[in-house]
Design a protein around this motif. Structure first.
Motif, PDB file in Angstrom:
ATOM      1  N   GLN A  86       0.826  -1.199   0.000  1.00 57.67           N
ATOM      2  CA  GLN A  86       0.000   0.000   0.000  1.00 57.67           C
ATOM      3  C   GLN A  86       0.864   1.255   0.000  1.00 57.67           C
ATOM      4  O   GLN A  86       0.539   2.254  -0.662  1.00 57.67           O
ATOM      5  CB  GLN A  86      -0.929   0.010   1.214  1.00 57.67           C
ATOM      6  N   VAL A  89       1.946   1.898  -3.596  1.00 52.49           N
ATOM      7  CA  VAL A  89       0.893   2.524  -4.409  1.00 52.49           C
ATOM      8  C   VAL A  89       0.719   3.988  -4.002  1.00 52.49           C
ATOM      9  O   VAL A  89       0.667   4.885  -4.856  1.00 52.49           O
ATOM     10  CB  VAL A  89      -0.422   1.751  -4.258  1.00 52.49           C
ATOM     11  N   ASP A  90       0.641   4.236  -2.699  1.00 52.28           N
ATOM     12  CA  ASP A  90       0.473   5.615  -2.230  1.00 52.28           C
ATOM     13  C   ASP A  90       1.657   6.486  -2.639  1.00 52.28           C
ATOM     14  O   ASP A  90       1.487   7.657  -3.007  1.00 52.28           O
ATOM     15  CB  ASP A  90       0.330   5.634  -0.703  1.00 52.28           C
ATOM     16  N   VAL A  93       1.377   7.473  -6.319  1.00 51.95           N
ATOM     17  CA  VAL A  93       0.351   8.506  -6.509  1.00 51.95           C
ATOM     18  C   VAL A  93       0.832   9.843  -5.963  1.00 51.95           C
ATOM     19  O   VAL A  93       0.619  10.898  -6.576  1.00 51.95           O
ATOM     20  CB  VAL A  93      -0.973   8.085  -5.841  1.00 51.95           C
ATOM     21  N   ARG A  98      -1.050   9.778  -9.976  1.00 50.64           N
ATOM     22  CA  ARG A  98      -1.975   8.731 -10.388  1.00 50.64           C
ATOM     23  C   ARG A  98      -1.234   7.405 -10.531  1.00 50.64           C
ATOM     24  O   ARG A  98      -0.024   7.336 -10.279  1.00 50.64           O
ATOM     25  CB  ARG A  98      -2.680   9.098 -11.695  1.00 50.64           C
ATOM     26  N   PHE A  99      -1.965   6.375 -10.969  1.00 51.17           N
ATOM     27  CA  PHE A  99      -1.402   5.022 -11.094  1.00 51.17           C
ATOM     28  C   PHE A  99      -2.168   4.337 -12.219  1.00 51.17           C
ATOM     29  O   PHE A  99      -3.364   4.103 -12.111  1.00 51.17           O
ATOM     30  CB  PHE A  99      -1.607   4.276  -9.772  1.00 51.17           C
ATOM     31  N   ALA A 141      -3.390  -2.024  -6.515  1.00 53.23           N
ATOM     32  CA  ALA A 141      -3.415  -1.268  -7.769  1.00 53.23           C
ATOM     33  C   ALA A 141      -4.833  -1.140  -8.306  1.00 53.23           C
ATOM     34  O   ALA A 141      -5.248  -0.067  -8.766  1.00 53.23           O
ATOM     35  CB  ALA A 141      -2.520  -1.954  -8.798  1.00 53.23           C
ATOM     36  N   ARG A 143      -7.674  -1.188  -6.710  1.00 52.60           N
ATOM     37  CA  ARG A 143      -8.444  -0.227  -5.918  1.00 52.60           C
ATOM     38  C   ARG A 143      -8.159   1.197  -6.357  1.00 52.60           C
ATOM     39  O   ARG A 143      -9.078   2.020  -6.500  1.00 52.60           O
ATOM     40  CB  ARG A 143      -8.117  -0.407  -4.438  1.00 52.60           C
ATOM     41  N   GLN A 144      -6.885   1.512  -6.585  1.00 49.43           N
ATOM     42  CA  GLN A 144      -6.515   2.856  -7.018  1.00 49.43           C
ATOM     43  C   GLN A 144      -7.043   3.145  -8.417  1.00 49.43           C
ATOM     44  O   GLN A 144      -7.580   4.234  -8.683  1.00 49.43           O
ATOM     45  CB  GLN A 144      -4.995   3.015  -6.978  1.00 49.43           C
ATOM     46  N   GLU A 147     -10.789   3.730  -8.365  1.00 46.18           N
ATOM     47  CA  GLU A 147     -11.083   5.050  -7.799  1.00 46.18           C
ATOM     48  C   GLU A 147     -10.838   6.152  -8.823  1.00 46.18           C
ATOM     49  O   GLU A 147     -11.606   7.121  -8.905  1.00 46.18           O
ATOM     50  CB  GLU A 147     -10.227   5.283  -6.558  1.00 46.18           C
ATOM     51  N   GLN A 148      -9.777   6.004  -9.625  1.00 45.28           N
ATOM     52  CA  GLN A 148      -9.494   7.008 -10.652  1.00 45.28           C
ATOM     53  C   GLN A 148     -10.564   7.016 -11.739  1.00 45.28           C
ATOM     54  O   GLN A 148     -10.896   8.071 -12.290  1.00 45.28           O
ATOM     55  CB  GLN A 148      -8.116   6.740 -11.268  1.00 45.28           C
TER      56      GLN A 148
END
Length: 279
Positions: A86, A89-90, A93, A98-99, A141, A143-144, A147-148
């Motif tokens: 996590q 990923v954070d 971003v 972004r990712f 990934a 989840r991100q 969300e985007q």
């Protein structure tokens, strides 16, 4: 799957080691105009002290070498740990905003031994890194990306050993087989979000790890009662194109799968083997 006016952002795990598939993939994506976060363990592998993992200096060296090609950032990550994943990923971003692309490349080769001699810790380590690690990274990934709201790409580096069981590689094969099943399931789940999920299955790739002590060359040549050079020549005879794959060969396939040209490909496991017959 457009991120707007800026470049897409990719994360490549297991990308620190010189001459590795991961570093070649990162280089390819940078050349294609993506911003790239590279990650690797960044320290010793606590559960297997005999395995020479990529350390912090390798990660810095990779960042410096790849920096000539584009915008690259380096973050340590143990893919076996959800918190590390996590944070990766954070961090991507936070750095780039972004990712868009995940390449699950982190892997290792331990426990190259007959099943009757296989240590349980080596079995678990293979599964933890190359099956659970793929799950944890892909989940974070996805989840991100969801969300985007504008799609994404997930590519896992599997193996021909994900399709064919091989002697001395039971733990490795089990982990890679698991990764392929996960890829197919995830492709179904993420399709409605315009996120494609695919795997690349290399054959024999000419990287430094083949020749390390206790590695493929040493173990398989000993099993066959021949020298390591003789074993290498035997492998070449199984490949119709007459050479082993290079890390760049694998990177080319990944570059295609994350490109607009592959927008309608998902749930696939693409061989990059030179036609190699695996036994």
């Amino acid at each position: 799957m457009s991120p707007g006016d800026g470049p897409r952002v990719a994360v490549v795990t297991g990308a620190a080691r010189a001459g590795s598939i991961g570093r070649a993939i990162a280089a390819r994506l940078l050349r294609d105009g993506l911003q790239v976060v590279i990650s690797d363990l960044g320290g010793p592998l606590d559960t297997h002290p005999d395995y020479e993992s990529a350390g912090a200096s390798d990660l810095r060296d990779a960042r410096d070498a790849l920096g000539a090609l584009g915008d690259v950032h380096a973050l340590p990550c143990d893919v076996r740990r959800a918190g590390d994943v996590q944070a990766l990923v954070d961090g991507a971003v936070e750095r780039f905003g972004r990712f868009d692309v995940l390449v699950n490349n982190a892997g290792l080769g331990v426990g190259l031994t007959p099943v009757v001699e296989l240590d349980e810790a080596d079995w678990r380590l293979n599964l933890d890194v190359m099956a659970t690690g793929v799950f944890l990274c892909s989940r974070a990934a996805a989840r991100q990306m969801i969300e985007q709201g504008d799609g994404g790409r997930i590519v896992t580096i599997a193996s021909q050993a994900a399709k064919t069981g091989l002697p001395l590689l039971s733990a490795y094969c089990a982990a890679k087989f698991a990764a392929l099943g996960f890829t197919q399931s995830l492709a179904h789940e993420l399709g409605p979000h315009a996120i494609t999920v695919n795997a690349v299955c290399p054959g024999t790739v000419d990287t430094p790890l083949l020749a390390v002590k206790g590695g493929v060359y040493e173990r398989y040549s000993a099993m066959a009662g021949i020298t390591e050079e003789q074993y290498r020549k035997r492998v070449l005879r199984t490949i119709p194109l007459g050479r082993m794959a290079t890390p760049d060969d694998i990177a080319q396939a990944v570059g295609f799968l994350v490109s607009p040209a592959a927008g309608y490909i998902t749930g696939e496991a693409i061989n990059v083997t030179g036609g190699q017959e695996m036994h």
